[in-house]
Design an enzyme around this catalytic site. Structure first.
Site, short mmCIF file in Angstrom:
data_model
loop_
_atom_site.label_atom_id
_atom_site.label_comp_id
_atom_site.label_asym_id
_atom_site.label_seq_id
_atom_site.Cartn_x
_atom_site.Cartn_y
_atom_site.Cartn_z
N HIS A 81 -0.94 0.54 -10.00
CA HIS A 81 -1.56 -0.42 -9.07
C HIS A 81 -2.17 -1.59 -9.85
O HIS A 81 -3.38 -1.82 -9.83
CB HIS A 81 -2.62 0.26 -8.21
CG HIS A 81 -2.93 -0.52 -6.96
ND1 HIS A 81 -3.43 0.06 -5.82
CD2 HIS A 81 -2.80 -1.85 -6.66
CE1 HIS A 81 -3.61 -0.85 -4.88
NE2 HIS A 81 -3.22 -2.02 -5.37
N ARG A 141 0.86 -1.18 0.00
CA ARG A 141 0.00 0.00 0.00
C ARG A 141 0.90 1.23 0.00
O ARG A 141 1.97 1.22 0.63
CB ARG A 141 -0.91 0.03 1.23
CG ARG A 141 -2.07 -0.94 1.18
CD ARG A 141 -3.10 -0.53 0.15
NE ARG A 141 -4.30 -1.36 0.17
CZ ARG A 141 -4.49 -2.42 -0.58
NH1 ARG A 141 -3.53 -2.81 -1.41
NH2 ARG A 141 -5.62 -3.10 -0.53
N GLU A 144 -3.75 7.51 -4.66
CA GLU A 144 -4.03 7.00 -5.99
C GLU A 144 -5.38 7.52 -6.50
O GLU A 144 -6.33 7.63 -5.71
CB GLU A 144 -4.06 5.47 -5.97
CG GLU A 144 -2.75 4.84 -5.55
CD GLU A 144 -2.89 3.33 -5.36
OE1 GLU A 144 -3.99 2.77 -5.62
OE2 GLU A 144 -1.90 2.70 -4.93
#
Length: 325
Positions: free
Chosen positions: A284, A237, A266
């Protein structure tokens, strides 16, 4: 989307955000009256007393206050193995089950982690850009670093961490790891101090949960300990890294390079990263294949269907075990 299903016998399920249209349209809508994600607040205002299930993905915080808006809520089915956006402790206090999607993405994320490690060490994106820009016509691409003389420290040794370690071991590299407690079934050296481990390795791979307990775990001190040969790969993360400290470490060459699949805010990536040639940036995509996302979506469905069939959840998280303790 809102299901057109009209049967009042169907449990009402709220989507907090888009998950996968094929999953929603072909499976959830066959079993449930599906509400949301459009007009979420309005849906909650009109249907709060009838909503019994929640399917969630993304950045919406499902905290105690959110749960209190849904007094009949029984289960929260999270799309993803990480569930840091869901307050599982608050759910446990309210008797709400939380589920996630473990195991089905282990191999995919581990593959991506090794790909990102190779791309970072061998400068693969930079070499691709060099060819496209015509640089090869003017001379050979500069020599890169190598995996051959590296020692890898893995931060986190859960299911995915172990899958990553298996791959790293196949490359013939020494491995150590950092977790809060050593694991009896792991043969690698354990460090309970992350700074000490960073000092003893030159490559860190991060695969640990997000949340308050791990926020900014990799800070300026850890990066300084990793040193000028150091490389960081983050497939965990964004919040587990102090992002401004990492940016400065890359700019100042405190560490050599980084490969990042995740970021704090993000999809807004700090633009200062774009100017650096010693960082590989991915959007991601650790589990982002058709095969694995379909399997994750199926597990979201399976948890909800199993729960409302009276069979209990398939993959409850540790904070809300089943059968209940």
């Amino acid at each position: 989307m809102t299901s057109s299903a009209s049967s009042s016998a169907r449990p009402k399920l709220l989507l907090t955000g888009p998950i996968m249209e094929t999953v929603v349209e072909r499976q959830l809508a066959e079993k449930f009256t599906v509400l949301g994600p459009e007009g979420l607040d309005a849906v909650i205002a009109s249907e709060a007393g009838e909503i019994r299930g929640l399917a969630t993905k993304g950045k919406l915080k499902v905290d105690g206050a959110f749960m209190d808006r849904l007094p009949k809520l029984e289960i929260i089915s999270n799309f993803g193995v990480g569930y840091d956006t869901v307050d599982a402790a608050a759910a446990a206090e309210r008797g709400i089950i939380v589920t996630n999607t473990p195991d089905v993405l282990n191999e995919e994320v581990a593959d991506l982690a090794l790909g990102l490690l190779l791309a970072t060490v061998r400068e693969l994106p930079q070499a691709d850009r060099y060819v496209r820009a015509g640089g090869w016509l003017k001379g050979a691409f500069p020599l890169s670093a190598t995996l051959r003389d590296r020692k890898v420290g893995i931060v986190g040794m859960g299911r995915i961490g172990k899958a990553i370690a298996k791959r790293v071991e196949a490359f013939g590299l020494p491995i150590v790891y950092h977790t809060r407690r050593p694991q009896a079934d792991v043969p690698y050296k354990h460090y309970d101090n992350l700074v000490a481990m960073a000092r003893d390795v030159d490559t860190l791979i991060l695969i640990l949960p997000g949340g308050a307990a791990t926020r900014n775990l990799v800070n300026a001190e850890v990066l300084a300990a990793l040193g000028p040969r150091g490389m960081l790969v983050n497939v965990a993360r964004g919040t587990v890294v102090d992002e401004p400290a990492l940016l400065k470490a890359l700019q100042d060459k405190t560490i050599a390079a980084a490969g990042l699949d995740v970021f704090v805010d993000e999809p807004r990536v700090p633009e200062a990263f774009f100017a650096l040639d010693n960082v590989v940036l991915l959007p991601h995509v650790g589990s982002a294949t058709h095969h694995t996302r379909n399997a994750m979506g199926q597990l979201v469905v399976d948890n909800l269907v199993s729960w409302f069939a009276g069979k209990g959840p398939v993959t409850p998280v540790v904070e809300t075990p089943w059968p209940k303790a």
